[in-house]
Design a protein around this motif. Structure first.
Motif, PDB file in Angstrom:
ATOM      1  N   LYS A   1       0.488  -1.677   0.101  1.00  0.00           N
ATOM      2  CA  LYS A   1       0.000   0.219  -0.029  1.00  0.00           C
ATOM      3  C   LYS A   1       0.810   1.039   0.326  1.00  0.00           C
ATOM      4  O   LYS A   1       2.094   1.443   0.813  1.00  0.00           O
ATOM      5  N   LYS A   2       0.424   2.363  -0.293  1.00  0.00           N
ATOM      6  CA  LYS A   2       1.006   3.914  -0.327  1.00  0.00           C
ATOM      7  C   LYS A   2       1.609   4.150   0.957  1.00  0.00           C
ATOM      8  O   LYS A   2       0.856   3.880   1.930  1.00  0.00           O
ATOM      9  N   GLY A   3       2.711   4.277   1.022  1.00  0.00           N
ATOM     10  CA  GLY A   3       3.615   5.201   2.149  1.00  0.00           C
ATOM     11  C   GLY A   3       3.547   3.607   2.912  1.00  0.00           C
ATOM     12  O   GLY A   3       4.347   3.910   4.512  1.00  0.00           O
ATOM     13  N   ASP A   4       3.534   2.114   2.387  1.00  0.00           N
ATOM     14  CA  ASP A   4       4.218   1.592   2.875  1.00  0.00           C
ATOM     15  C   ASP A   4       5.706   1.363   3.667  1.00  0.00           C
ATOM     16  O   ASP A   4       7.009   2.210   2.854  1.00  0.00           O
ATOM     17  N   ARG A   5       5.943   1.078   4.610  1.00  0.00           N
ATOM     18  CA  ARG A   5       7.899   1.076   5.776  1.00  0.00           C
ATOM     19  C   ARG A   5       7.778  -0.183   5.648  1.00  0.00           C
ATOM     20  O   ARG A   5       7.954  -1.282   5.455  1.00  0.00           O
ATOM     21  N   LEU A   6       8.924   0.160   4.383  1.00  0.00           N
ATOM     22  CA  LEU A   6       9.759  -1.239   4.266  1.00  0.00           C
ATOM     23  C   LEU A   6      11.151  -1.958   5.638  1.00  0.00           C
ATOM     24  O   LEU A   6      11.380  -1.429   6.470  1.00  0.00           O
ATOM     25  N   VAL A   7      10.299  -3.304   6.408  1.00  0.00           N
ATOM     26  CA  VAL A   7      10.911  -3.460   6.973  1.00  0.00           C
ATOM     27  C   VAL A   7      11.587  -5.123   7.208  1.00  0.00           C
ATOM     28  O   VAL A   7      12.999  -4.541   8.020  1.00  0.00           O
ATOM     29  N   TRP A   8      11.572  -5.711   5.715  1.00  0.00           N
ATOM     30  CA  TRP A   8      12.166  -6.958   5.473  1.00  0.00           C
ATOM     31  C   TRP A   8      12.482  -7.469   4.027  1.00  0.00           C
ATOM     32  O   TRP A   8      11.412  -6.919   3.550  1.00  0.00           O
ATOM     33  N   ILE A   9      12.766  -7.699   3.684  1.00  0.00           N
ATOM     34  CA  ILE A   9      13.145  -7.649   1.654  1.00  0.00           C
ATOM     35  C   ILE A   9      14.045  -9.225   1.344  1.00  0.00           C
ATOM     36  O   ILE A   9      15.383  -9.118   2.011  1.00  0.00           O
ATOM     37  N   ASN A  10      13.172  -9.820   1.022  1.00  0.00           N
ATOM     38  CA  ASN A  10      13.993 -11.409   0.447  1.00  0.00           C
ATOM     39  C   ASN A  10      14.629 -12.004   1.750  1.00  0.00           C
ATOM     40  O   ASN A  10      15.831 -12.383   1.447  1.00  0.00           O
ATOM     41  N   GLY A  11      14.238 -12.142   3.454  1.00  0.00           N
ATOM     42  CA  GLY A  11      15.041 -12.001   4.560  1.00  0.00           C
ATOM     43  C   GLY A  11      15.439 -11.921   4.880  1.00  0.00           C
ATOM     44  O   GLY A  11      16.438 -11.837   6.004  1.00  0.00           O
ATOM     45  N   ALA A  12      16.480 -10.269   4.376  1.00  0.00           N
ATOM     46  CA  ALA A  12      16.685  -9.211   5.278  1.00  0.00           C
ATOM     47  C   ALA A  12      15.685  -8.428   6.098  1.00  0.00           C
ATOM     48  O   ALA A  12      15.819  -8.046   5.384  1.00  0.00           O
ATOM     49  N   MET A  13      17.213  -7.951   6.764  1.00  0.00           N
ATOM     50  CA  MET A  13      16.279  -6.950   7.552  1.00  0.00           C
ATOM     51  C   MET A  13      16.230  -5.623   7.198  1.00  0.00           C
ATOM     52  O   MET A  13      17.672  -5.000   6.823  1.00  0.00           O
TER      53      MET A  13
ATOM     54  N   LYS B   1      19.797  -2.749  -5.434  1.00  0.00           N
ATOM     55  CA  LYS B   1      20.525  -3.318  -6.045  1.00  0.00           C
ATOM     56  C   LYS B   1      19.882  -4.739  -5.905  1.00  0.00           C
ATOM     57  O   LYS B   1      20.353  -6.284  -7.021  1.00  0.00           O
ATOM     58  N   MET B   2      19.810  -5.021  -4.893  1.00  0.00           N
ATOM     59  CA  MET B   2      18.190  -6.489  -4.665  1.00  0.00           C
ATOM     60  C   MET B   2      17.192  -6.544  -5.383  1.00  0.00           C
ATOM     61  O   MET B   2      16.706  -7.460  -6.067  1.00  0.00           O
ATOM     62  N   VAL B   3      16.671  -5.407  -5.494  1.00  0.00           N
ATOM     63  CA  VAL B   3      15.967  -5.234  -6.706  1.00  0.00           C
ATOM     64  C   VAL B   3      15.796  -5.954  -7.807  1.00  0.00           C
ATOM     65  O   VAL B   3      15.045  -6.474  -8.721  1.00  0.00           O
ATOM     66  N   LYS B   4      17.068  -4.757  -8.575  1.00  0.00           N
ATOM     67  CA  LYS B   4      17.023  -5.278  -9.092  1.00  0.00           C
ATOM     68  C   LYS B   4      17.648  -6.430  -9.536  1.00  0.00           C
ATOM     69  O   LYS B   4      17.144  -7.140 -11.075  1.00  0.00           O
ATOM     70  N   LYS B   5      18.420  -7.212  -8.773  1.00  0.00           N
ATOM     71  CA  LYS B   5      19.070  -8.593  -9.205  1.00  0.00           C
ATOM     72  C   LYS B   5      17.916  -9.796  -9.688  1.00  0.00           C
ATOM     73  O   LYS B   5      17.568 -10.654  -9.687  1.00  0.00           O
ATOM     74  N   CYS B   6      17.148  -9.313  -8.414  1.00  0.00           N
ATOM     75  CA  CYS B   6      15.420  -9.967  -8.412  1.00  0.00           C
ATOM     76  C   CYS B   6      14.792 -10.830  -9.862  1.00  0.00           C
ATOM     77  O   CYS B   6      14.924  -9.635 -10.457  1.00  0.00           O
ATOM     78  N   SER B   7      14.962 -11.520 -10.159  1.00  0.00           N
ATOM     79  CA  SER B   7      14.531 -12.261 -11.005  1.00  0.00           C
ATOM     80  C   SER B   7      13.194 -12.128 -11.993  1.00  0.00           C
ATOM     81  O   SER B   7      12.653 -10.979 -11.912  1.00  0.00           O
ATOM     82  N   ASP B   8      11.423 -12.914 -11.229  1.00  0.00           N
ATOM     83  CA  ASP B   8      10.762 -12.945 -11.776  1.00  0.00           C
ATOM     84  C   ASP B   8       9.818 -12.469 -10.107  1.00  0.00           C
ATOM     85  O   ASP B   8       8.705 -12.712 -10.289  1.00  0.00           O
ATOM     86  N   HIS B   9      10.302 -12.595  -9.033  1.00  0.00           N
ATOM     87  CA  HIS B   9      10.022 -12.327  -8.106  1.00  0.00           C
ATOM     88  C   HIS B   9      10.348 -11.806  -6.577  1.00  0.00           C
ATOM     89  O   HIS B   9      11.701 -11.997  -6.858  1.00  0.00           O
ATOM     90  N   MET B  10       9.521 -11.325  -5.496  1.00  0.00           N
ATOM     91  CA  MET B  10      10.476 -11.556  -4.651  1.00  0.00           C
ATOM     92  C   MET B  10       9.644 -10.899  -3.449  1.00  0.00           C
ATOM     93  O   MET B  10       8.232 -10.779  -3.307  1.00  0.00           O
ATOM     94  N   THR B  11       9.900 -11.094  -2.032  1.00  0.00           N
ATOM     95  CA  THR B  11       8.815 -11.028  -0.511  1.00  0.00           C
ATOM     96  C   THR B  11       9.720  -9.776   0.204  1.00  0.00           C
ATOM     97  O   THR B  11      10.475  -9.766   0.248  1.00  0.00           O
ATOM     98  N   VAL B  12       8.482  -9.602   0.702  1.00  0.00           N
ATOM     99  CA  VAL B  12       8.779  -7.797   0.724  1.00  0.00           C
ATOM    100  C   VAL B  12       8.042  -7.912   2.489  1.00  0.00           C
ATOM    101  O   VAL B  12       6.517  -8.679   2.322  1.00  0.00           O
ATOM    102  N   LEU B  13       8.240  -7.601   3.442  1.00  0.00           N
ATOM    103  CA  LEU B  13       7.850  -7.386   4.701  1.00  0.00           C
ATOM    104  C   LEU B  13       6.812  -6.275   5.135  1.00  0.00           C
ATOM    105  O   LEU B  13       7.981  -5.459   4.883  1.00  0.00           O
ATOM    106  N   VAL B  14       6.009  -5.418   5.266  1.00  0.00           N
ATOM    107  CA  VAL B  14       5.564  -4.431   5.326  1.00  0.00           C
ATOM    108  C   VAL B  14       5.078  -4.028   6.209  1.00  0.00           C
ATOM    109  O   VAL B  14       3.985  -4.418   6.858  1.00  0.00           O
ATOM    110  N   ILE B  15       4.861  -2.877   6.794  1.00  0.00           N
ATOM    111  CA  ILE B  15       3.613  -2.222   7.360  1.00  0.00           C
ATOM    112  C   ILE B  15       3.422  -0.589   7.351  1.00  0.00           C
ATOM    113  O   ILE B  15       4.571   0.336   6.933  1.00  0.00           O
ATOM    114  N   ASP B  16       1.933  -0.197   7.547  1.00  0.00           N
ATOM    115  CA  ASP B  16       2.106   0.880   7.635  1.00  0.00           C
ATOM    116  C   ASP B  16       2.761   1.697   8.076  1.00  0.00           C
ATOM    117  O   ASP B  16       3.328   1.431  10.325  1.00  0.00           O
TER     118      ASP B  16
END
Length: 533
Positions: free
Chosen positions: A211-223, A234-249
């Motif tokens: 959602k708009k304005g979410d804070r990023l807590v965790w990306i592909n297993g890394a804080m 760099k992590m975002v650019k290197k990801c192939s077809d998917h990625m997993t993020v933990l976000v919070i408002d």
């Protein structure tokens, strides 16, 4: 089917005087044998030194973080003459004691999940699968017993501690589409280690729940707090077809900061996560379940218990067992650390019924790379006939994430009264719900079935069943109401976006919003006619 003993910790009685008051003991000092190097334990999270916050003087938040080879250092009990899950036998200067836990405390929440009303074994299981870090909400024994004697709602007491406007974090699995991942990540000005997420309207990230304005807590297993903006880019650019993020408002993030709590994946809504393990319920037939279990290599150097040779028409097929899936649990007990014969014995000793948790092998590889236990994301599948022939299927997930309307947009809710007659495929739809949330929705509509012909759409929220409001009822109760109606059924439904808008604006959802009384009565009378098929 070959089974064995899981290391669900069993308590060693060390003091004779406790024997008279001990009902059920569970030693949580022994570790659940997940190897963090293989990516099962949750990644380390940042925690604050002072772990106590109270909106009520008796409530305490305790954050426990153990290192590899270390135990949490406490026992969890159910004791005769005492209510609740009781903390006992804290190891001196151990993880639990350092977190602020005290002997006799009652456990209310584990990673913000209310557990006071759960069975002891289920609470122990939830603690085990959370990995190396836990957040407990506890009451001291005296305060707990006083609250119970006064009839206080402990769930509401725990909820009030989080504050108004709190929402849990979200695990969002983003699959790249033709326009990309559909998000950008920027540092928050003046706040080191914090990042905000911007989404593209209609893009892959928004579809995954960002959602708009979410804070990023965790990306592909890394804080995220441990990464620079350059490293994240760099992590975002290197990801192939998917990625997993933990976000919070941002407002909910403040609630965690106020309570000095880490934000963990185990606390998150995970509606968009793929490869959800399924908890299946089998009833034995002709003394066999109808599948073969083999111990095989399952990728990433791991060995797993793999389902093979599922017999057509067998209890295994009827229960939803699929060829090639990995068996993760037997009756809620993890199988990863067990030998083949031990797993088989556990299944055989279950008698006429057994509950098996399974998942595709690629799912196990997916969660391993993220450093998460797949058992955090189990989906409970109701027993019944084969999945493709089920009249209604209960799940605890949604394939259509809830849509939150923009505040400044007028919504025209799509309220409908859908009237169905049971046909050869039943009513032709599946029901679903989001775990720990009220409400039931249409998770799947069979093409050409009565549901589709009546106007049901995937994602519709069920408001009434045969004229009875079910907004606050569990999916099990909704299924009961559907079955009780026999071969005819009327459902008052509304699209998810419209439902959220109506609730936000305090507007009731009734048949008066959709048609004249005569039209409604005509629909219902047609549904009451005997089926012609």
């Amino acid at each position: 089917m070959r089974s064995g003993d899981v290391q669900l910790p069993l308590m060693r009685e060390t003091r004779q005087r406790e024997l008279s008051v001990l009902w059920d003991t569970m030693e949580l000092m022994e570790r659940f044998t997940f190897n963090p190097k293989e990516g099962i334990d949750n990644p380390a999270m940042v925690i604050a030194d002072d772990t106590e916050h109270v909106s009520d003087p008796s409530l305490r938040v305790c954050v426990l973080k153990r290192e590899e080879g270390e135990t949490f250092g406490f026992n969890l009990r159910v004791e005769r003459g005492r209510q609740g899950h009781v903390i006992r036998q804290l190891v001196s200067l151990g993880v639990a004691e350092r977190s602020g836990l005290k002997d006799g405390d009652r456990l209310l929440e584990v990673n913000e999940m209310f557990v006071d009303n759960m069975g002891h074994m289920e609470v122990a299981r939830r603690i085990q699968v959370c990995g190396s870090q836990l957040c407990f909400l506890v009451l001291d024994g005296q305060a707990y017993e006083k609250a119970v004697s006064e009839g206080r709602d402990l769930r509401e007491l725990a909820k009030a501690d989080r504050g108004e406007g709190w929402r849990p974090p979200r695990l969002c699995h983003i699959t790249r589409d033709s326009s990309g991942l559909g998000l950008s990540i920027q540092p928050v000005e003046g706040e080191k280690g914090k990042f905000t997420v911007s989404k593209v309207n209609g893009g892959a990230a928004e579809k995954a729940g960002v959602k708009k304005g979410d804070r990023l807590v965790w990306i592909n297993g890394a804080m995220a707090s441990e990464l620079t903006h350059s490293a994240i880019s760099k992590m975002v650019k290197k990801c192939s077809d998917h990625m997993t993020v933990l976000v919070i408002d941002s407002e909910s993030e403040k609630s965690y900061a106020r309570r000095k709590m880490p934000i963990l994946p185990a606390m998150a809504d995970a509606e968009s996560m793929p490869y959800r393990p399924r908890r299946l319920h089998l009833v034995i037939g002709a003394e066999v379940y109808g599948f073969l279990l083999k111990q095989e290599k399952a990728g990433a150097g791991r060995t797993g218990h793999i389902i093979r040779e599922v017999d057509t028409g067998s209890p295994a097929e009827l229960g939803g067992i699929k060829e090639g899936e990995v068996l993760l649990e037997v009756n809620g007990e993890p199988t990863e650390s067990l030998g083949h014969d031990a797993v088989v014995n556990k299944i055989r000793q279950s008698g006429q019924k057994v509950t098996l948790t399974t998942m595709p092998p690629q799912g196990q590889e997916f969660y391993t790379k993220l450093g998460l236990s797949p058992l955090l994301f189990c989906v409970n599948v109701a027993p019944g006939c084969p999945v493709e022939k089920r009249e209604i299927m209960m799940t605890l997930e949604t394939t259509v994430p809830p849509v939150e309307p923009q505040e400044d947009v007028q919504i025209n809710p799509n309220v409908r009264l859908c009237v169905l007659k049971k046909g050869s495929v039943g009513f032709g739809f599946h029901l679903g719900c989001v775990q720990q949330k009220p409400g039931t929705f249409i998770s799947q509509v069979t093409a050409g079935g009565p549901g589709q012909c009546s106007g049901l759409l995937q994602g519709d929220v069920v408001v009434e069943v045969n004229g009875q409001n079910v907004e606050k009822e569990s999916v099990e109760d909704v299924i009961f109401h559907v079955k009780r109606g026999g071969s005819s059924l009327s459902l008052l439904v509304v699209d998810q976006r419209g439902f959220e808008w109506l609730k936000k604006n305090g507007k009731p959802i009734t048949v008066n919003q959709l048609a004249t009384t005569s039209e409604v009565e005509n629909k219902i009378s047609k549904a009451a006619e005997p089926p012609t098929d």
